[in-house]
Design a protein around this motif. Structure first.
Motif, PDB file in Angstrom:
ATOM      1  N   GLU A 123      -8.887  -5.716 -19.825  1.00  8.41           N
ATOM      2  CA  GLU A 123      -8.827  -6.422 -18.895  1.00  8.41           C
ATOM      3  C   GLU A 123      -9.911  -7.932 -19.284  1.00  8.41           C
ATOM      4  OE1 GLU A 123      -9.519  -9.185 -15.045  1.00  8.41           O
ATOM      5  OE2 GLU A 123     -10.162  -7.039 -14.865  1.00  8.41           O
ATOM      6  N   GLN A 157      -8.439   2.864  -5.452  1.00  5.61           N
ATOM      7  CA  GLN A 157      -7.965   3.278  -4.434  1.00  5.61           C
ATOM      8  C   GLN A 157      -7.198   5.055  -3.961  1.00  5.61           C
ATOM      9  OE1 GLN A 157      -7.145   0.866  -1.880  1.00  5.61           O
ATOM     10  NE2 GLN A 157      -6.853   2.950  -0.216  1.00  5.61           N
ATOM     11  N   CYS A 175      -1.710  -7.920 -16.770  1.00  9.31           N
ATOM     12  CA  CYS A 175      -1.613  -7.794 -15.327  1.00  9.31           C
ATOM     13  C   CYS A 175      -1.155  -6.555 -14.542  1.00  9.31           C
ATOM     14  CB  CYS A 175       0.126  -8.593 -15.277  1.00  9.31           C
ATOM     15  SG  CYS A 175      -0.127  -9.924 -15.442  1.00  9.31           S
ATOM     16  N   PHE A 176      -0.465  -5.697 -16.018  1.00 13.75           N
ATOM     17  CA  PHE A 176       0.381  -4.178 -15.571  1.00 13.75           C
ATOM     18  C   PHE A 176      -1.625  -3.100 -15.850  1.00 13.75           C
ATOM     19  CE2 PHE A 176      -0.430   0.422 -17.791  1.00 13.75           C
ATOM     20  CZ  PHE A 176       0.209   0.652 -17.192  1.00 13.75           C
ATOM     21  N   THR A 177      -2.260  -3.864 -16.339  1.00 13.46           N
ATOM     22  CA  THR A 177      -3.795  -3.168 -16.610  1.00 13.46           C
ATOM     23  C   THR A 177      -4.557  -3.322 -15.431  1.00 13.46           C
ATOM     24  OG1 THR A 177      -5.101  -5.226 -17.925  1.00 13.46           O
ATOM     25  CG2 THR A 177      -3.883  -2.583 -19.525  1.00 13.46           C
ATOM     26  N   SER A 178      -4.442  -4.432 -14.730  1.00 12.90           N
ATOM     27  CA  SER A 178      -5.028  -4.485 -13.412  1.00 12.90           C
ATOM     28  C   SER A 178      -4.104  -3.820 -11.915  1.00 12.90           C
ATOM     29  CB  SER A 178      -5.233  -6.393 -12.931  1.00 12.90           C
ATOM     30  OG  SER A 178      -5.936  -7.327 -14.243  1.00 12.90           O
ATOM     31  N   SER A 179      -2.838  -3.786 -12.294  1.00 13.88           N
ATOM     32  CA  SER A 179      -2.754  -3.359 -11.244  1.00 13.88           C
ATOM     33  C   SER A 179      -3.088  -2.024 -10.922  1.00 13.88           C
ATOM     34  CB  SER A 179      -1.068  -3.655 -11.637  1.00 13.88           C
ATOM     35  OG  SER A 179      -1.393  -4.945 -11.522  1.00 13.88           O
ATOM     36  N   PHE A 180      -2.882  -1.616 -12.116  1.00 11.11           N
ATOM     37  CA  PHE A 180      -3.224   0.135 -12.933  1.00 11.11           C
ATOM     38  C   PHE A 180      -4.982   0.242 -12.257  1.00 11.11           C
ATOM     39  CE2 PHE A 180      -5.193   3.887 -15.344  1.00 11.11           C
ATOM     40  CZ  PHE A 180      -4.737   4.489 -14.852  1.00 11.11           C
ATOM     41  N   ASP A 181      -6.230  -0.584 -12.231  1.00 14.79           N
ATOM     42  CA  ASP A 181      -7.679  -0.324 -12.349  1.00 14.79           C
ATOM     43  C   ASP A 181      -7.538  -0.451 -10.471  1.00 14.79           C
ATOM     44  OD1 ASP A 181      -9.748  -0.245 -11.583  1.00 14.79           O
ATOM     45  OD2 ASP A 181     -10.003  -2.813 -12.382  1.00 14.79           O
ATOM     46  N   LEU A 182      -6.468  -1.691 -10.087  1.00 11.46           N
ATOM     47  CA  LEU A 182      -6.446  -1.283  -8.734  1.00 11.46           C
ATOM     48  C   LEU A 182      -6.320   0.073  -7.830  1.00 11.46           C
ATOM     49  CD1 LEU A 182      -5.763  -4.921  -7.711  1.00 11.46           C
ATOM     50  CD2 LEU A 182      -7.733  -3.951  -7.558  1.00 11.46           C
ATOM     51  N   PHE A 183      -4.940   0.776  -8.009  1.00 14.86           N
ATOM     52  CA  PHE A 183      -4.149   1.498  -8.086  1.00 14.86           C
ATOM     53  C   PHE A 183      -5.515   2.871  -8.511  1.00 14.86           C
ATOM     54  CE2 PHE A 183      -2.023   5.530  -9.336  1.00 14.86           C
ATOM     55  CZ  PHE A 183      -1.745   5.466  -8.014  1.00 14.86           C
TER      56      PHE A 183
END
Length: 122
Positions: A80, A116, A105-113
């Motif tokens: 990031e 979780q 944005c993709f890596t941040s979304s993947f991180d959150l996924f």
């Protein structure tokens, strides 16, 4: 189902082996301070070379972490920061490229996924 003791032991293992270390946090906090300074467009343009060198340094560390750990929260943190630096560098040299921002944005979304998923499994 894991017992509380086993779950705690596993959490300590992940924290010890895959989370950012204090050295990582200190280094990335210094980089984050530099990123905040680069929000000023004139400062950003004056420090374009430093942005690139810092991004290359982060990328070297990120590559080493990937070789050693594969995908981990530590790697995602470095990734990031790397894309933030590259986005600022593109702005500093007058290159309007949204690809690094899209990757951020993709890596941040993947991180959150990923976080979780771990939370739901634990």
């Amino acid at each position: 189902m894991l017992t509380k003791r086993e779950a705690d032991r596993i959490d300590r293992y992940f924290e010890t082996h895959y989370s950012p270390t204090e050295v990582d946090i200190d280094y990335l906090n210094e980089v984050a301070d530099f990123i905040v300074e680069c929000i000023d467009p004139s400062y950003c343009q004056q420090n374009a070379d430093k942005l690139l060198k810092t991004a290359e340094d982060v990328h070297r560390k990120m590559s080493a972490i990937f070789i050693l750990e594969n995908c981990s929260p530590r790697l995602l943190y470095y990734q990031e920061v790397y894309y933030q630096l590259m986005t600022l560098y593109a702005k500093a040299i007058g290159k309007d490229d949204t690809q690094p921002l899209a990757m951020l944005c993709f890596t941040s979304s993947f991180d959150l996924f990923w976080l979780q998923k771990i939370k739901n499994e634990g």
